[in-house]
Motif scaffolding. Structure first.
Motif, PDB file in Angstrom:
ATOM      1  N   ASN A 164      96.707  45.926  51.432  1.00  0.00           N
ATOM      2  CA  ASN A 164      97.092  45.429  52.748  1.00  0.00           C
ATOM      3  C   ASN A 164      97.839  46.547  53.485  1.00  0.00           C
ATOM      4  OD1 ASN A 164      99.782  45.374  51.903  1.00  0.00           O
ATOM      5  ND2 ASN A 164      99.715  43.194  51.367  1.00  0.00           N
ATOM      6  N   LYS A 165      98.265  46.255  54.724  1.00  0.00           N
ATOM      7  CA  LYS A 165      98.855  47.334  55.534  1.00  0.00           C
ATOM      8  C   LYS A 165     100.155  47.857  54.930  1.00  0.00           C
ATOM      9  CE  LYS A 165      96.383  46.237  59.693  1.00  0.00           C
ATOM     10  NZ  LYS A 165      96.272  45.438  60.920  1.00  0.00           N
ATOM     11  N   ASP A 166     100.797  47.015  54.096  1.00  0.00           N
ATOM     12  CA  ASP A 166     102.033  47.451  53.436  1.00  0.00           C
ATOM     13  C   ASP A 166     101.767  48.158  52.110  1.00  0.00           C
ATOM     14  OD1 ASP A 166     103.502  46.228  55.469  1.00  0.00           O
ATOM     15  OD2 ASP A 166     103.403  44.282  54.441  1.00  0.00           O
ATOM     16  N   GLY A 167     100.516  48.303  51.738  1.00  0.00           N
ATOM     17  CA  GLY A 167     100.195  48.976  50.488  1.00  0.00           C
ATOM     18  C   GLY A 167     100.190  48.064  49.280  1.00  0.00           C
ATOM     19  N   GLY A 168     100.380  46.751  49.500  1.00  0.00           N
ATOM     20  CA  GLY A 168     100.273  45.785  48.403  1.00  0.00           C
ATOM     21  C   GLY A 168      98.810  45.606  48.024  1.00  0.00           C
ATOM     22  N   ILE A 169      98.569  45.262  46.782  1.00  0.00           N
ATOM     23  CA  ILE A 169      97.192  45.168  46.287  1.00  0.00           C
ATOM     24  C   ILE A 169      96.620  43.775  46.562  1.00  0.00           C
ATOM     25  CG2 ILE A 169      95.687  45.400  44.270  1.00  0.00           C
ATOM     26  CD1 ILE A 169      97.793  47.280  43.046  1.00  0.00           C
ATOM     27  N   LEU A 170      95.559  43.733  47.350  1.00  0.00           N
ATOM     28  CA  LEU A 170      94.880  42.460  47.666  1.00  0.00           C
ATOM     29  C   LEU A 170      93.895  42.085  46.571  1.00  0.00           C
ATOM     30  CD1 LEU A 170      94.124  43.211  51.415  1.00  0.00           C
ATOM     31  CD2 LEU A 170      95.715  41.483  50.567  1.00  0.00           C
ATOM     32  N   ASP A 171      93.315  43.092  45.935  1.00  0.00           N
ATOM     33  CA  ASP A 171      92.373  42.881  44.832  1.00  0.00           C
ATOM     34  C   ASP A 171      92.050  44.248  44.261  1.00  0.00           C
ATOM     35  OD1 ASP A 171      90.723  41.646  43.039  1.00  0.00           O
ATOM     36  OD2 ASP A 171      89.096  41.228  44.435  1.00  0.00           O
ATOM     37  N   ASP A 172      91.548  44.279  43.024  1.00  0.00           N
ATOM     38  CA  ASP A 172      90.995  45.538  42.522  1.00  0.00           C
ATOM     39  C   ASP A 172      89.500  45.344  42.314  1.00  0.00           C
ATOM     40  OD1 ASP A 172      91.344  43.948  40.225  1.00  0.00           O
ATOM     41  OD2 ASP A 172      91.859  45.660  38.948  1.00  0.00           O
ATOM     42  N   LEU A 173      88.776  46.426  42.399  1.00  0.00           N
ATOM     43  CA  LEU A 173      87.315  46.300  42.456  1.00  0.00           C
ATOM     44  C   LEU A 173      86.610  47.566  41.981  1.00  0.00           C
ATOM     45  CD1 LEU A 173      86.035  46.797  46.087  1.00  0.00           C
ATOM     46  CD2 LEU A 173      88.387  47.274  45.461  1.00  0.00           C
ATOM     47  N   MET A 174      85.309  47.397  41.708  1.00  0.00           N
ATOM     48  CA  MET A 174      84.430  48.516  41.398  1.00  0.00           C
ATOM     49  C   MET A 174      83.539  48.771  42.608  1.00  0.00           C
ATOM     50  SD  MET A 174      84.820  49.879  38.421  1.00  0.00           S
ATOM     51  CE  MET A 174      85.466  49.542  36.766  1.00  0.00           C
ATOM     52  N   ILE A 175      83.369  50.034  42.919  1.00  0.00           N
ATOM     53  CA  ILE A 175      82.556  50.435  44.073  1.00  0.00           C
ATOM     54  C   ILE A 175      81.493  51.419  43.584  1.00  0.00           C
ATOM     55  CG2 ILE A 175      82.585  51.603  46.324  1.00  0.00           C
ATOM     56  CD1 ILE A 175      85.696  50.919  46.313  1.00  0.00           C
ATOM     57  N   SER A 176      80.231  51.136  43.868  1.00  0.00           N
ATOM     58  CA  SER A 176      79.149  52.028  43.458  1.00  0.00           C
ATOM     59  C   SER A 176      78.303  52.406  44.656  1.00  0.00           C
ATOM     60  CB  SER A 176      78.215  51.340  42.458  1.00  0.00           C
ATOM     61  OG  SER A 176      78.935  50.788  41.400  1.00  0.00           O
ATOM     62  N   ARG A 177      77.736  53.591  44.585  1.00  0.00           N
ATOM     63  CA  ARG A 177      76.713  53.992  45.557  1.00  0.00           C
ATOM     64  C   ARG A 177      75.370  53.867  44.864  1.00  0.00           C
ATOM     65  NH1 ARG A 177      75.916  59.875  48.590  1.00  0.00           N
ATOM     66  NH2 ARG A 177      74.024  59.249  49.730  1.00  0.00           N
ATOM     67  N   LEU A 178      74.514  53.052  45.412  1.00  0.00           N
ATOM     68  CA  LEU A 178      73.224  52.803  44.763  1.00  0.00           C
ATOM     69  C   LEU A 178      72.401  54.083  44.675  1.00  0.00           C
ATOM     70  CD1 LEU A 178      71.894  49.331  45.970  1.00  0.00           C
ATOM     71  CD2 LEU A 178      73.521  49.897  44.178  1.00  0.00           C
ATOM     72  N   CYS A 179      71.530  54.130  43.659  1.00  0.00           N
ATOM     73  CA  CYS A 179      70.652  55.283  43.516  1.00  0.00           C
ATOM     74  C   CYS A 179      69.182  54.872  43.652  1.00  0.00           C
ATOM     75  CB  CYS A 179      70.892  55.992  42.179  1.00  0.00           C
ATOM     76  SG  CYS A 179      70.783  54.928  40.748  1.00  0.00           S
ATOM     77  N   LEU A 180      68.969  53.612  43.916  1.00  0.00           N
ATOM     78  CA  LEU A 180      67.610  53.097  44.062  1.00  0.00           C
ATOM     79  C   LEU A 180      66.981  53.724  45.305  1.00  0.00           C
ATOM     80  CD1 LEU A 180      66.064  50.897  42.456  1.00  0.00           C
ATOM     81  CD2 LEU A 180      66.862  49.243  44.151  1.00  0.00           C
ATOM     82  N   ASP A 181      65.737  54.159  45.146  1.00  0.00           N
ATOM     83  CA  ASP A 181      65.012  54.828  46.235  1.00  0.00           C
ATOM     84  C   ASP A 181      65.105  54.041  47.546  1.00  0.00           C
ATOM     85  OD1 ASP A 181      63.924  57.250  46.205  1.00  0.00           O
ATOM     86  OD2 ASP A 181      61.823  56.594  46.010  1.00  0.00           O
ATOM     87  N   GLY A 182      65.523  54.680  48.601  1.00  0.00           N
ATOM     88  CA  GLY A 182      65.614  54.024  49.901  1.00  0.00           C
ATOM     89  C   GLY A 182      66.887  53.214  50.087  1.00  0.00           C
ATOM     90  N   HIS A 183      67.717  53.131  49.027  1.00  0.00           N
ATOM     91  CA  HIS A 183      68.968  52.357  49.108  1.00  0.00           C
ATOM     92  C   HIS A 183      70.193  53.219  48.832  1.00  0.00           C
ATOM     93  CE1 HIS A 183      65.903  49.286  48.553  1.00  0.00           C
ATOM     94  NE2 HIS A 183      66.756  48.374  48.946  1.00  0.00           N
ATOM     95  N   GLU A 184      70.005  54.534  48.935  1.00  0.00           N
ATOM     96  CA  GLU A 184      71.104  55.424  48.539  1.00  0.00           C
ATOM     97  C   GLU A 184      72.281  55.381  49.509  1.00  0.00           C
ATOM     98  OE1 GLU A 184      68.832  58.959  48.056  1.00  0.00           O
ATOM     99  OE2 GLU A 184      68.325  58.504  45.978  1.00  0.00           O
ATOM    100  N   HIS A 185      72.103  54.731  50.629  1.00  0.00           N
ATOM    101  CA  HIS A 185      73.217  54.597  51.578  1.00  0.00           C
ATOM    102  C   HIS A 185      73.961  53.269  51.359  1.00  0.00           C
ATOM    103  CE1 HIS A 185      69.797  52.512  53.315  1.00  0.00           C
ATOM    104  NE2 HIS A 185      70.577  51.928  54.215  1.00  0.00           N
ATOM    105  N   TRP A 186      73.527  52.475  50.374  1.00  0.00           N
ATOM    106  CA  TRP A 186      74.169  51.176  50.130  1.00  0.00           C
ATOM    107  C   TRP A 186      75.377  51.327  49.208  1.00  0.00           C
ATOM    108  CZ3 TRP A 186      71.021  46.104  49.554  1.00  0.00           C
ATOM    109  CH2 TRP A 186      70.031  46.024  50.551  1.00  0.00           C
ATOM    110  N   LEU A 187      76.451  50.611  49.534  1.00  0.00           N
ATOM    111  CA  LEU A 187      77.599  50.500  48.623  1.00  0.00           C
ATOM    112  C   LEU A 187      77.548  49.122  47.977  1.00  0.00           C
ATOM    113  CD1 LEU A 187      80.388  52.075  50.820  1.00  0.00           C
ATOM    114  CD2 LEU A 187      79.753  52.845  48.529  1.00  0.00           C
TER     115      LEU A 187
END
Lengths: 123, 379
Positions: free
Chosen positions: B97-120
């Protein structure tokens, strides 16, 4: 010796005016793997229903209540190093403490083995 | 209270004899007949199969078809480096949040599937996902689309030293996948398409697999044909992650703490530690500089008594210096383990503390996390 059961799944096995207290087989199964038991101090005095001991599974801590009032005369120190005994022999070697029963009439409110079995079947 | 949701594997859990409990709006298996202790040990020795379909899965896609637009937008909300993600890479981070408190933790990936490399692709906690989606909807700029997939994709995890043998047999390419990378491929004798990442929440080598709802049950059935695979419930998932020193949202981390206090500085790259244009940047910078701020540490109770969440932590003079946020029994450690926040004066491994368990002071020590060494496949 007669064994009585409480609705909170303690048993008390009565020999004269001393009762040996533990938790039932139903309770140990419901708790799962028991990893810690805290027994009361010898000499501790409880009223019926007081928190008398603690039994902890991997997941949570649960209170064990005094099924009747009285003074603790002996505790099962072996549970400190081998709490899993409560899983393997809840009704025997897994006993928690012995209590000098203050008022034997408090036993009347408890269930006998057959009544306790019916009670558990209904849960 | 609204009715509990069920995952696609619900009937299988019940048939396997699982004890089902409400968890984050879902009816989930907390343990199977094997029991938490043996489920935990089985995962560390062989491998365990977890249904984590209650977790949130979504995609972030920029209308302009570029990765950098989506990455820059997400970087406003997390302290991680997203722009440098290569196709097939995955990173751990937190919504702040704006105060730096944690709203959630998560995993973030960039896809490698052909034509989807811009997807998170994001995986978020079940208990936070609706707030997370609302947070993303609110703060992602125009031209960025959020696509929520909870209604069509299941998520399972196979964790443990034998996981690579099992999945390597079902799809040989999975043997060589390295920690925190992913791939998309058909797996098993039915060629079921899976998004597979080499990661998890147990400290062990393992995989998380996103599988279409209609495929997941027969896919799980095929995995369970391997003798080393057992279904594992949320109870063992918790004891496994605790021994691995991994934070649990709502317990070890929440809006009252920053990633720095939570010991997650490793997930904040150097160039984002000195302020910047993202939520919580000032707090990150301040908490790094502030020698008074508290820290999450590993705590090893002496003796056998577990110290549960909210147990008071005292110094040897009886002053309150913090609180346990996760604590219980570690089956692989063979004794109690805990994590909690302590004042900066007490964060060094070896520091003696007292834990106030049911009114009694019980000695404990600060220890380095994890309690059980991580066993990741870094290639």
């Amino acid at each position: 010796m007669t064994t009585y059961y409480s609705e909170d799944h303690e048993w008390i096995s009565v020999d004269g005016d001393v009762g040996t207290v533990g938790i039932s087989d139903y309770a140990q199964k419901a708790l799962g793997d028991i990893v810690f038991v805290e027994v009361p101090d010898v000499g501790a005095s409880f009223a019926k229903g007081d928190d008398a001991a603690v039994v902890e599974s991997v997941k949570a801590a649960s209170d064990v209540y005094a099924p009747v009032g009285g003074d603790v005369t002996e505790v099962n120190g072996a549970l400190e190093d081998a709490p899993e005994t409560v899983n393997s022999d809840a009704g025997g070697a897994g006993w928690f403490f012995k209590i000098k029963i203050a008022d034997a009439s408090e036993l009347d409110a408890l269930m006998d083995e057959a009544a306790y079995k019916t009670y558990c079947d209904g849960l | 209270m609204s009715e509990l949701k069920q995952t696609q594997l619900h009937a299988r859990h019940v048939a396997a004899g699982a004890k089902m409990v409400p968890f984050a709006g879902y009816e989930m298996p907390v343990q199977y007949p094997l029991g938490i202790m043996r489920e935990h040990l089985h995962t560390r020795e062989k491998c365990g199969l977890f249904d984590v379909s209650h977790m949130g899965q979504c995609f972030i896609i920029a209308d302009d078809g570029t990765f950098v637009t989506a990455a820059k937008a997400l970087e406003k909300l997390v302290p991680a480096d997203i722009q440098s993600l290569e196709p097939g890479q995955q990173r751990y981070s937190q919504f702040l949040n704006k105060d730096g408190g944690i709203l959630d933790d998560l995993m973030i990936s960039r896809l490698c599937l052909d034509g989807h490399e811009h997807w998170l692709y994001l995986v978020v906690n079940a208990g936070c996902k609706h707030q997370d989606y609302a947070h993303l909807e609110k703060h992602l700029p125009d031209g960025i689309k959020l696509s929520i997939k909870d209604d069509s994709i299941s998520l399972i995890a196979l964790q443990g030293p034998k996981a690579a043998d099992v999945l390597g047999d079902m799809a040989p390419a999975l043997k060589d996948l390295t920690f925190m990378t992913h791939t998309d491929l058909p797996v098993g004798k039915n060629d079921i398409w899976c998004h597979v990442s080499r990661s998890g929440y147990t400290g062990e080598d393992g995989y998380e697999l996103a599988v279409k709802h209609e495929d997941v049950d027969r896919f799980v059935e095929e995995m369970l044909e391997y003798k080393d695979v057992e279904l594992i419930g949320l109870g063992a998932r918790d004891s496994l992650r605790m021994e691995a020193g991994l934070c649990l949202y709502g317990h070890d981390i929440d809006t009252t703490v920053s990633p720095i206090e939570a010991g997650l500085i490793w997930s904040v790259p150097k160039h984002r530690r000195n302020g910047g244009d993202y939520f919580g940047a000032a707090r990150i910078k301040a908490d790094i500089a502030d020698k008074q701020s508290k820290r999450l540490v590993g705590i090893l109770p002496e003796g056998r008594a577990p110290a549960r969440e909210h147990t008071e932590i005292q110094d040897l003079d009886g002053n309150t210096i913090g609180e346990i946020t996760s604590g219980g029994f570690g089956p692989s450690v063979g004794g109690p383990v805990a994590m909690g926040y302590v004042a900066r004066s007490h964060i060094k491994a070896g520091k003696d503390l007292n834990l106030i368990v049911r009114g009694k002071a019980r000695p404990a020590k600060v220890v380095k996390l994890p309690f059980v060494p991580h066993n990741y496949h870094r290639g």
